[in-house]
Design an enzyme around this catalytic site. Structure first.
Site, PDB file in Angstrom:
ATOM      1  CG  ASP A 130       1.790   1.795  -3.911  1.00  0.00           C
ATOM      2  OD1 ASP A 130       2.406   2.799  -3.112  1.00  0.00           O
ATOM      3  OD2 ASP A 130       0.906   2.299  -4.703  1.00  0.00           O
ATOM      4  NE  ARG A 131       5.665   4.188  -8.037  1.00  0.00           N
ATOM      5  CZ  ARG A 131       6.078   5.207  -8.851  1.00  0.00           C
ATOM      6  NH1 ARG A 131       6.135   6.404  -8.061  1.00  0.00           N
ATOM      7  NH2 ARG A 131       6.270   4.999  -9.803  1.00  0.00           N
ATOM      8  CB  THR A 156      -9.982   3.518  -4.165  1.00  0.00           C
ATOM      9  OG1 THR A 156      -9.487   4.837  -4.889  1.00  0.00           O
ATOM     10  CG2 THR A 156     -11.482   3.244  -4.264  1.00  0.00           C
ATOM     11  CG  ASN A 157     -11.615  -0.375  -2.861  1.00  0.00           C
ATOM     12  OD1 ASN A 157     -12.669   0.129  -2.312  1.00  0.00           O
ATOM     13  ND2 ASN A 157     -11.548  -0.515  -4.327  1.00  0.00           N
ATOM     14  CB  THR A 158      -8.303  -1.449   3.038  1.00  0.00           C
ATOM     15  OG1 THR A 158      -7.936   0.216   2.945  1.00  0.00           O
ATOM     16  CG2 THR A 158      -7.199  -1.867   3.796  1.00  0.00           C
ATOM     17  CB  VAL A 159      -6.991  -5.854  -0.478  1.00  0.00           C
ATOM     18  CG1 VAL A 159      -7.199  -7.267  -0.810  1.00  0.00           C
ATOM     19  CG2 VAL A 159      -7.456  -5.013  -1.546  1.00  0.00           C
ATOM     20  CG  ASP A 219      -0.828  -0.732  -9.218  1.00  0.00           C
ATOM     21  OD1 ASP A 219      -1.855  -1.021  -9.674  1.00  0.00           O
ATOM     22  OD2 ASP A 219      -0.374  -0.688  -8.069  1.00  0.00           O
ATOM     23  CG  ASP A 277      -2.593  -3.272  -1.134  1.00  0.00           C
ATOM     24  OD1 ASP A 277      -1.822  -2.158  -0.705  1.00  0.00           O
ATOM     25  OD2 ASP A 277      -3.189  -3.388  -2.221  1.00  0.00           O
ATOM     26  CB  CYS A 278      -4.287   0.487   3.298  1.00  0.00           C
ATOM     27  SG  CYS A 278      -5.168   2.083   3.421  1.00  0.00           S
TER      28      CYS A 278
END
Length: 257
Positions: A109-110, A10-13, A129, A6-7
């Site tokens: 993401d949505r 700010t961050n990528t997980v 979110d 999940d990019c």
């Protein structure tokens, strides 16, 4: 083993799913300059430290930053010998297609949060979110994404306030002890915290009015639990919502004829 990525802005997980549970989850700052080789060295080092040296056989990516997708694709292809699904691409199917204006591109993401929220809570749902942007995703009775709201994110607003007003310091997001601040930091924290509580409550109120039906509200994102302390609006806080959605979309595409 599934590698779910999940990019965000700010961050990528990165998470590894073994078919029943997530074995581990790691986070790295999003940087479009990072190469597939760098991702691999970082990821495999953490896998070794965590004792999760699993063999990755499939991958799925959700990215709100298009420039990073290429190197993530290369990572999966070169080092894990698998072609990743990319949410938002035509070849990646969703359980229910979004119903929005023709030509509109919905953030991956949505879409992922919509799938996950519907799976856990059913339809007539609002997903809030708290990310780089604060987004509100409206889920219809059948699980379709039908639109929403985008507002500036909490940290983004604080940063803009600090940069635009020379006398105002940079402050952390926190719930203030009281609404009336007696120093600059407390004033800023109160404005941001209670200001966003008000923003969320009013937007949800207006969405419910337009939909004219009861709607559950769930929250996700790094600051969700903090803002949940200031309102009784949320039915649930879902820390792993996006990763759950990626697992569901991957399974749906595997099972689709």
């Amino acid at each position: 083993m599934l590698l779910a990525i999940d990019c965000g802005n700010t961050n990528t997980v990165f998470s590894i799913w073994d078919g029943a549970k997530f074995l581990a989850t790691w986070r790295i700052a999003t940087d479009h300059r990072r190469t597939a080789d760098e991702y691999f060295v970082w990821l495999t080092s953490l896998m070794t430290l965590a004792g999760t040296e699993a063999t990755i056989t499939e991958a799925i990516i959700s990215s709100t930053v298009p420039r990073v997708v290429f190197n993530l694709r290369v990572l999966c292809d070169r080092y894990f010998n698998c072609r990743p699904l990319v949410v938002g691409k035509p070849e990646t199917r969703l359980p229910v297609a979004p119903r929005v204006d023709q030509g509109t591109t919905v953030g991956p993401d949505r879409l992922v949060n919509t799938v996950a929220g519907f799976d856990r809570h059913g339809g007539d749902l609002i997903v809030v979110d708290f990310g780089t942007a604060t987004t509100f995703d409206v889920v219809d009775h059948d699980g379709a994404y039908i639109g929403g709201v985008i507002a500036p994110g909490v940290n983004l607003s604080l940063e803009a306030l600090h940069m635009a007003a020379a006398a105002l310091p940079h402050v952390d997001v926190a719930r203030p002890a009281k609404a009336i601040g007696t120093n600059t930091v407390a004033c800023m924290q109160s404005g941001v915290y209670w200001g966003y509580i008000g923003l969320v409550e009013v937007i949800v109120r207006e969405v419910r009015r337009e939909r004219d039906r009861p709607m559950k509200v769930i929250a996700t994102g790094g600051l969700a639990s903090l803002f949940a302390q200031g309102t009784e609006l949320f039915h649930s806080i879902e820390d792993d919502l996006t990763m759950h959605g990626l697992v569901l979309i991957n399974a749906f595409n595997k099972d689709a004829p």
